[in-house]
Design a protein around this motif. Structure first.
Motif, PDB file in Angstrom:
ATOM      1  N   ALA A 229      17.470  52.812  63.900  1.00 53.89           N
ATOM      2  CA  ALA A 229      18.415  51.709  63.681  1.00 53.89           C
ATOM      3  C   ALA A 229      17.616  50.421  63.738  1.00 53.89           C
ATOM      4  CB  ALA A 229      19.501  51.716  64.752  1.00 53.89           C
ATOM      5  N   ILE A 230      17.761  49.614  62.726  1.00 48.04           N
ATOM      6  CA  ILE A 230      16.989  48.374  62.681  1.00 48.04           C
ATOM      7  C   ILE A 230      17.645  47.332  63.587  1.00 48.04           C
ATOM      8  CG2 ILE A 230      16.123  46.542  61.189  1.00 48.04           C
ATOM      9  CD1 ILE A 230      16.309  48.524  58.852  1.00 48.04           C
TER      10      ILE A 230
ATOM     11  N   GLY B 236      15.524  51.005  48.235  1.00 51.69           N
ATOM     12  CA  GLY B 236      16.458  50.156  48.940  1.00 51.69           C
ATOM     13  C   GLY B 236      15.762  49.165  49.859  1.00 51.69           C
ATOM     14  N   PHE B 237      16.527  48.141  50.240  1.00 49.88           N
ATOM     15  CA  PHE B 237      16.072  47.172  51.239  1.00 49.88           C
ATOM     16  C   PHE B 237      17.053  47.240  52.403  1.00 49.88           C
ATOM     17  CE2 PHE B 237      14.668  45.389  47.114  1.00 49.88           C
ATOM     18  CZ  PHE B 237      13.296  45.352  47.345  1.00 49.88           C
ATOM     19  N   GLN B 238      16.515  47.308  53.619  1.00 47.18           N
ATOM     20  CA  GLN B 238      17.394  47.495  54.764  1.00 47.18           C
ATOM     21  C   GLN B 238      17.214  46.389  55.788  1.00 47.18           C
ATOM     22  OE1 GLN B 238      15.167  49.939  53.765  1.00 47.18           O
ATOM     23  NE2 GLN B 238      16.591  51.164  52.557  1.00 47.18           N
ATOM     24  N   MET B 239      18.324  45.990  56.372  1.00 42.27           N
ATOM     25  CA  MET B 239      18.264  44.900  57.346  1.00 42.27           C
ATOM     26  C   MET B 239      18.938  45.298  58.660  1.00 42.27           C
ATOM     27  SD  MET B 239      21.003  42.315  55.527  1.00 42.27           S
ATOM     28  CE  MET B 239      20.144  42.255  53.958  1.00 42.27           C
ATOM     29  N   ALA B 240      18.974  44.389  59.600  1.00 45.57           N
ATOM     30  CA  ALA B 240      19.465  44.663  60.954  1.00 45.57           C
ATOM     31  C   ALA B 240      20.804  45.404  60.934  1.00 45.57           C
ATOM     32  CB  ALA B 240      19.613  43.357  61.728  1.00 45.57           C
TER      33      ALA B 240
ATOM     34  N   CYS C 257      15.341  50.830  66.888  1.00 42.63           N
ATOM     35  CA  CYS C 257      15.701  51.758  67.949  1.00 42.63           C
ATOM     36  C   CYS C 257      15.415  53.164  67.456  1.00 42.63           C
ATOM     37  CB  CYS C 257      17.189  51.643  68.275  1.00 42.63           C
ATOM     38  SG  CYS C 257      17.662  50.016  68.873  1.00 42.63           S
ATOM     39  N   VAL C 258      14.615  53.874  68.195  1.00 40.05           N
ATOM     40  CA  VAL C 258      14.252  55.240  67.816  1.00 40.05           C
ATOM     41  C   VAL C 258      15.288  56.209  68.385  1.00 40.05           C
ATOM     42  CG1 VAL C 258      12.481  57.030  67.956  1.00 40.05           C
ATOM     43  CG2 VAL C 258      11.825  54.612  67.824  1.00 40.05           C
TER      44      VAL C 258
END
Lengths: 239, 239
Positions: free
Chosen positions: A60-61, A81-85, A112-113
């Motif tokens: 989880a970003i 894709g581009f991923q953000m928080a 978060c792992v």
DNA sequence: CGACACCTTGAAGAGGTTCAAGAAATGTGG
DNA sequence: CCACATTTCTTGAACCTCTTCAAGGTGTCG
């Protein structure tokens, strides 16, 4: 309970509503906290995981910005894709126990792992989490349908307009401006994602700027006329 | 136990290994049988579900052939995939409780209706099923990455070659010929899926035929030179 | 300041689309 | 079962969008 422990708890995270299910009771929330094994920092330019890597966790970003991309032996490359928080990456690894794409940080990031074993175990016990995990996957499938529509049926201007609208909408949902954004990715990466060459991306930006639809200064973009962008994406509706 | 009951049981289905987890014990297998509420026949041209429909079930294809497609208000249309026996459709509906694409039978078909509630309940109890559901979703995500690569970076000939190879490979896994296939979809639908116009699809078929790579008679295709198709998809590797 | 990566712009060219017409297959009704 | 209508597919020619090639501009960082 020391400071670090508090920090790692999902139940205290202000992104919780983005990446975790809502409507859990107190007990369930406490259990969810166990999902996140550790946090991990990823420097700009570094990869979180790489195609071929053993799959172990979803991520989880928390902060930062990622791209995911697939490649072929012959050097073809496609940003998927581009991923953000608040967004979750790594789902590609579940099917074969190996990742099939690269995740690269486009700016310094923290994730978060969430070990997949724990997700499995916990989502067998917490119905809300199970549901949430399914929804995250389904959302990704639907998102990709949208990208396929874009790549399969839109022309260059339509693609870039749709891209900008999508980015700014997601940023706005995170409390940023509706009209101003900093592109975290290069023209090259935009082009790869949108299936166009870098020169076409650049030209299309310039065209939008000429028409007064956006102001572009390198990676800083200000949208001057959102409706115009929408009309470009959805040509029928603007007659 | 009457004949009908036997027929509906997953544990007796010869497609089990395609759409259901393997390695379950006897007890688990029996429980899995409860997943399939009913079977449903879908006539050629009819829709199994439609964008906007309430989501309630996933569908495992027993026989027949489907396409899924998304559409926009302005009449844009994109085929997002073609599905055959043993494949599961409907995953798009989970995230919003409504389907976001249409599933249309391209030939008379029969599907196993698996109510999502039951899948949820059962996969909380049967670890193997949970895992399997996740894998199905992840597989779909990875498949779509491949389509994005195709749409974003390949030229017409490469797209059609990749499409044919993919189809024939999936058919072969189901016991059909490695070199001969009947296209269940029109040129229009192939074009929509591959992001090309119907004329381009037709011309590209003709070109392949001229070069002796395939024989095409309407929807009947015989692949004469598989390697040539592979070389077209992967141009680097054929130097 | 200079080297480097990144971006923009122009001109020529290729690939795919559009428009148009005809051929082949499929379906329909008498 | 045949004639006719309809749908689907193929092919040609002109056109257009995007790519390719080339050069120069802008920003960044050691």
């Amino acid at each position: 309970m020391n400071h670090e422990t508090i920090k790692v708890a999902c139940s205290n995270c202000n992104l919780r509503e983005l990446c975790m299910p809502i409507g859990l009771n107190h007990d369930e929330l406490n259990r969810i906290d166990d999902l996140v094994a550790t946090r991990r920092h990823v420097k700009r330019g570094d990869t979180l995981f790489r195609s071929g890597d053993k799959f172990s966790s979803l991520y989880a970003i928390r902060t930062g910005f990622f791209k995911t991309c697939v490649a072929t032996e012959d050097g073809r490359d496609q940003v998927t894709g581009f991923q953000m928080a608040g967004e979750v990456i790594g789902l590609d690894g579940i099917v074969s126990d190996n990742h099939s794409c690269d995740a690269v940080a486009l700016e310094d990031a923290e994730v978060c792992v969430m070990p997949y074993d724990r997700i499995e175990d916990l989502s067998r016990e917490v119905h809300g989490l199970q549901r949430h995990v399914h929804k995250i996957m389904s959302r990704e499938i639907v998102r990709e349908h949208g990208v396929m529509l874009l790549l399969g049926s839109m022309r260059a201007e339509e693609r870039l307009a749709a891209f900008l609208l999508n980015l700014v909408q997601r940023l706005h949902a995170r409390g940023f401006s509706q009209s101003e954004l900093i592109l975290r990715m290069s023209r090259e990466e935009i082009g790869s994602f949108l299936g166009m060459k870098i020169e076409t991306v650049s030209r299309t930006f310039s065209k939008f700027a000429d028409e007064g639809i956006v102001e572009v200064k390198q990676r800083h973009v200000r949208i001057m006329n959102t409706q115009a962008l929408k009309d470009i994406v959805n040509p029928q509706a603007c007659v």
